[in-house]
Design an enzyme around this catalytic site. Sequence first.
Site, short mmCIF file in Angstrom:
data_model
loop_
_atom_site.label_atom_id
_atom_site.label_comp_id
_atom_site.label_asym_id
_atom_site.label_seq_id
_atom_site.Cartn_x
_atom_site.Cartn_y
_atom_site.Cartn_z
N ASN A 8 53.97 51.39 46.95
CA ASN A 8 53.22 50.28 47.71
C ASN A 8 54.19 50.29 49.17
O ASN A 8 54.92 49.54 49.12
CB ASN A 8 53.07 49.27 46.77
CG ASN A 8 52.25 48.23 47.55
OD1 ASN A 8 51.91 48.50 48.81
ND2 ASN A 8 51.82 47.11 46.82
N HIS A 178 42.23 43.67 48.13
CA HIS A 178 42.87 43.05 47.07
C HIS A 178 42.29 43.47 45.82
O HIS A 178 42.57 42.96 44.46
CB HIS A 178 43.07 41.60 46.98
CG HIS A 178 43.83 41.17 48.23
ND1 HIS A 178 43.67 39.84 48.70
CD2 HIS A 178 44.89 41.49 48.74
CE1 HIS A 178 44.52 39.61 49.66
NE2 HIS A 178 45.50 40.63 49.63
N ARG A 238 47.32 36.43 59.84
CA ARG A 238 46.08 36.63 60.07
C ARG A 238 45.08 35.57 60.23
O ARG A 238 45.08 34.56 59.28
CB ARG A 238 45.35 37.52 59.20
CG ARG A 238 45.99 39.04 59.17
CD ARG A 238 45.65 40.18 58.11
NE ARG A 238 46.61 40.04 57.04
CZ ARG A 238 46.29 40.56 55.88
NH1 ARG A 238 45.22 41.21 55.71
NH2 ARG A 238 47.32 40.50 55.03
N GLU A 375 49.83 45.05 40.54
CA GLU A 375 49.08 46.06 41.30
C GLU A 375 49.70 47.24 40.71
O GLU A 375 49.04 48.39 40.56
CB GLU A 375 48.98 45.91 42.67
CG GLU A 375 48.34 44.63 43.11
CD GLU A 375 48.60 44.13 44.52
OE1 GLU A 375 47.61 44.04 45.28
OE2 GLU A 375 49.82 43.75 44.77
#
Length: 389
Positions: A8, A178, A238, A375
Site C-alpha cells: 500500500n 475506500h 481535502r 485493507e
Amino acid sequence: MDTILVINAGSSSLKFELFASVGVLRRLVKGKMDGIGTAPHLAIKSAGGDRLADETYPHETVPDLPAAMRLVGQWLRERHEGEMVAVGHRVVHGGPDHTHPVRVDQNILRELEGFTPLAPLHQPNNLAPIRALLEHQPHLAQIACFDTAFHRGHDPMTDHYAIPAHYFAEGVRRYGFHGLSYEYVAGRLAEIAPDIGRGRVIVAHLGSGASLCALKDGKSIESTFGFTALDGLPMGTRCGQIDPGVLLYLLQGGMTAAELQDLLYKESGLKGLSGISNDVRDLLASEAPGAALALDHFVHRIGLNAGALAAALGGLDAFVFTAGVGENSPVMRERISRKLAWLGATLDPARNAAGELLISTDQSKVALYCVPTDEELMIARHTFALLAP
C-alpha cells in the site's frame, strides 16, 4: 513456502505485509517505511507484534518509492525463505470497468495511469511499485485491488450527475472509494453480528481520508465520495463537498488549474480550517479557535451525510466506526454519536472508552460498532483467490 506480498504505497510511505499462502493465508510480518526522500525510517513487526526492524537511513539512500521497494525486498529476501508468488497492490482508482481485482501487465498499467487526474494524490504512488516490479521482475504476478470496485454495483441513478448523459458514458460518474476497507468491514459484520450485516448499515471510514458508505445486505448502495477523492466529508487536507461555483469563482479570479488542485487536495480540510494541522490528535490537544472550528465542522458534516445515507437506506440498523480516527478516538466517536441520537443511537460511555466492538447501550435502537479495518488482509485474500487454479 509460498508467500504473497501486499503493498500500500503512499506519497512518502510504503506499507507492506507478507503472508504465507500455503493452503490458507497466514500473516508473517507487517511493516512500514515512512519519510521516503526526507528521513527514511523502516519499522517491521512480526505477526505477534515483536519488533524485527527499526532503522533510519540517509535520505539519499531511499530517495523514492522504487528505492524503498528495493530495500524492503532485500530485507524480506534475507529474513524469509520461500518463494514470493505474487504481489497484491492497493490501487485507489479502477475506473468504470474494473469490478474485480486484475492481474497487471503493461496494457493494464497504461489504462490505470489514465485515471491519475481523478486521484492525483494516490494513483501515481500506487502504480510506482507496480511499474518498478514489471521492469525488474516481469514474470512475478502482480494483482491490482481497487478501492472503487466495491461500489460498482450501484444503481446507475446513484452514480449519475445531473449533466448531459454522454459524460457518464465518458466516465464522468460517482465512483466511491475506500472500497477495500468497506468490503472488509462488511465481512466482519457478517461474522460478529449476522443480523446487522444483513441490515441497513452506515460505515464511517474516518482517517486522513474520510468517507461514509451505506451498506444493505453487505453491499454498497451509496457513498459520500464521488468522481474523485475530494467529495463528501472534509478530510485531513481535502475539502470535501464544495459548491462548484466556488471553483468557478477561484478560476475566474486568476487561479490556475494546478493551483486549484493543490488548494483542494493539500491545503484544505482540517488543515485549511484550523490553520494548524490535518491531524485530529493535534486539533483535540489544541485550544486554538481554529482547531475547535475544524473539529466542529468535521462532526457536523458527518452528521449531515449520515442523515442522507440513512434516507437512502430507508432507515438505519447500525453505524460502524473504522480507520485511524474511528478506531482510536473515543472522543470523536462520542461527539459523532451525539449527532446520531435522533436516529435512535445511544452510546455506552464505558464500552466506548474501552474500544469494544459494540459501543452502544443494550437499549439503543441503532447499534454502534467500532470495527478495526484490515485493507491489507483484504488485498491478500483477493490476490490469493485470483491465483487459485
